[in-house]
Write a protein that holds these residues in place. Sequence first.
Motif, short mmCIF file in Angstrom:
data_model
loop_
_atom_site.label_atom_id
_atom_site.label_comp_id
_atom_site.label_asym_id
_atom_site.label_seq_id
_atom_site.Cartn_x
_atom_site.Cartn_y
_atom_site.Cartn_z
N PHE A 280 -39.47 -13.16 37.09
CA PHE A 280 -40.78 -12.71 36.99
C PHE A 280 -41.21 -13.05 34.78
N ASN A 281 -40.38 -12.38 34.66
CA ASN A 281 -40.84 -12.51 32.76
C ASN A 281 -40.26 -14.12 32.35
N HIS A 282 -40.85 -13.48 30.95
CA HIS A 282 -40.66 -15.26 29.95
C HIS A 282 -40.50 -14.32 28.98
N HIS A 283 -39.64 -14.20 28.39
CA HIS A 283 -38.26 -13.17 26.93
C HIS A 283 -38.63 -14.44 26.28
N VAL A 284 -39.43 -13.75 25.15
CA VAL A 284 -39.25 -14.60 23.40
C VAL A 284 -38.21 -14.55 22.52
N TYR A 285 -37.07 -13.45 23.22
CA TYR A 285 -36.57 -13.10 22.24
C TYR A 285 -36.04 -12.65 20.99
N HIS A 286 -37.64 -11.96 20.70
CA HIS A 286 -37.58 -11.43 19.09
C HIS A 286 -37.00 -10.73 18.74
N GLN A 287 -36.10 -9.99 19.45
CA GLN A 287 -34.50 -10.19 19.42
C GLN A 287 -34.05 -9.98 20.41
N TYR A 288 -32.58 -10.44 19.71
CA TYR A 288 -30.86 -10.44 20.92
C TYR A 288 -29.91 -9.36 20.72
N THR A 289 -30.56 -8.14 21.62
CA THR A 289 -30.22 -6.37 21.41
C THR A 289 -28.95 -6.83 22.95
N ILE A 290 -28.08 -6.34 22.29
CA ILE A 290 -26.82 -6.01 23.60
C ILE A 290 -26.18 -4.41 23.17
N ARG A 291 -25.45 -4.05 24.26
CA ARG A 291 -25.18 -2.61 24.59
C ARG A 291 -23.66 -2.44 24.10
N VAL A 292 -23.12 -1.91 23.44
CA VAL A 292 -21.77 -1.98 22.96
C VAL A 292 -21.06 -0.37 22.75
N PRO A 293 -19.57 -0.43 23.00
CA PRO A 293 -18.99 1.01 22.81
C PRO A 293 -19.24 0.68 21.55
N LYS A 294 -18.82 1.84 20.44
CA LYS A 294 -18.15 2.40 19.39
C LYS A 294 -18.96 1.06 18.52
N ARG A 295 -20.60 1.53 18.94
CA ARG A 295 -21.84 0.18 18.51
C ARG A 295 -21.25 0.39 16.82
N ASP A 296 -21.15 1.49 16.00
CA ASP A 296 -21.50 1.61 14.44
C ASP A 296 -19.95 1.12 14.29
N GLU A 297 -18.77 1.23 14.76
CA GLU A 297 -17.57 0.44 14.15
C GLU A 297 -18.01 -0.97 14.00
N LEU A 298 -18.09 -1.66 15.63
CA LEU A 298 -18.50 -3.20 15.14
C LEU A 298 -19.20 -3.90 14.51
N GLN A 299 -21.00 -3.13 14.72
CA GLN A 299 -21.79 -2.83 12.99
C GLN A 299 -20.39 -3.12 11.71
N ALA A 300 -19.73 -2.55 11.54
CA ALA A 300 -19.07 -2.28 10.56
C ALA A 300 -18.20 -3.58 10.09
N HIS A 301 -18.23 -3.73 11.14
CA HIS A 301 -16.95 -4.95 10.96
C HIS A 301 -16.88 -6.64 11.28
N LEU A 302 -18.31 -6.62 11.71
CA LEU A 302 -19.40 -7.87 11.36
C LEU A 302 -19.33 -7.63 9.82
N LYS A 303 -19.83 -6.55 9.80
CA LYS A 303 -20.84 -6.67 8.06
C LYS A 303 -19.42 -7.02 7.18
N GLU A 304 -18.22 -6.67 7.09
CA GLU A 304 -17.11 -7.38 6.58
C GLU A 304 -16.49 -8.32 6.97
N GLN A 305 -17.50 -8.98 7.43
CA GLN A 305 -16.94 -11.12 8.15
C GLN A 305 -18.37 -11.42 7.24
#
Length: 370
Positions: A280-305
């Motif tokens: 029933f909501n109309h989401h305007v996606y100011h942010q696209y936010t996901i949940r993941v394990p090893k979040r900080d490690e994923l962030q570091a990997h993406l930064k390298e790429q």
Amino acid sequence: MKVPMLDLTEQYQNLKEEIHTAMEDVMSKAHFILGQNVKDLEASVAEYSNAKHGIGVANGSDALNISILGLEIGPDDEVIVPSFTFFATAGAVARTGATPVFVDIDPKTYNIDPEKIEAAITPKTKAIIPVHLYGQMADMDRIKEIADKHNIAIIEDAAQAIGSTYKRKKVGELGTTACYSFFPTKNLGAYGDAGMIITSDDEVGERMRVLRVHGSKPKYYHHVLGYNSRLDELQAAILNVKFKHLDDWSDQRRENAYYYNELLNKELSDIVVTPYEEEFNHHVYHQYTIRVPKRDELQAHLKEQGVATMIYYPQPLHLQPVFKELGFKEGDLPETEKAAKEAISLPMFPELTREQQEYVVANIKEFYKG
């Protein structure tokens, strides 16, 4: 490939001529404070929000602060807020002398959990501030039911949610006031700080108009302590140009979000939790936010790429040092604390290309399955 979290350059180039014309018009008329551009924007945003009044202020934080004072909330009062939000939500409460009372979130939407609100209400409670986080409105029917039952106000923190709807109702229709931020990164962003308060309450609206100009009415006669918090005329001129494109930009954000969902759910559904949007909501996606394990490690990997990401928010407000005297401890708000360890926001803006999104997801897949 470099994928920024946000890129405003293409948007500027598309609107450059119109924006420069609007700014030159302000300069030529030399009316820089609370001029016609501010009035026009206030009227447009109020109408867009299905509300009676728009009160332009200097920024989104001031919008919250002036809303609280406009509702005559202060020392010895309490205001219920989520802990999983930007600091301004609770900071505005504390700055007035009132006490923020933190409650947990719904783990699916990241918004305040209505079922946790009633237990936090005391005789000192004067308001609830639901934050429409990441661009999706909170469960306003239930929140309004609780607020009406206890005769307390609702201040919608809609800094990230202009254009969102809940059961076909706009931000500002269901609260006593609603607060927008026009910070440059927002879906409707100025070229500096700017904000607005929305209300349909005539008395509260007038009180807030007085509060934004040092508490004076008429000029030089002061009955209350106010602020110097006025929406700048140049910023209003820019926002008037951009406002006409807001719904199109929101639609593009939604399309981008759905494409992320398609890519991530195809091969990573066992690892990545994509955003949940209430039917029933109309989401305007100011942010696209996901949940993941090893979040900080994923962030570091993406930064390298070359992929930019952001963590909103790594430390919940109830555990911030500035609020330690409130007595909260780790474990008090488990869903909030879990989200703070798992949530990560991916690049999101209207001009984001499919190629960029595919690159982002390919690198997430590489991290988890490579």
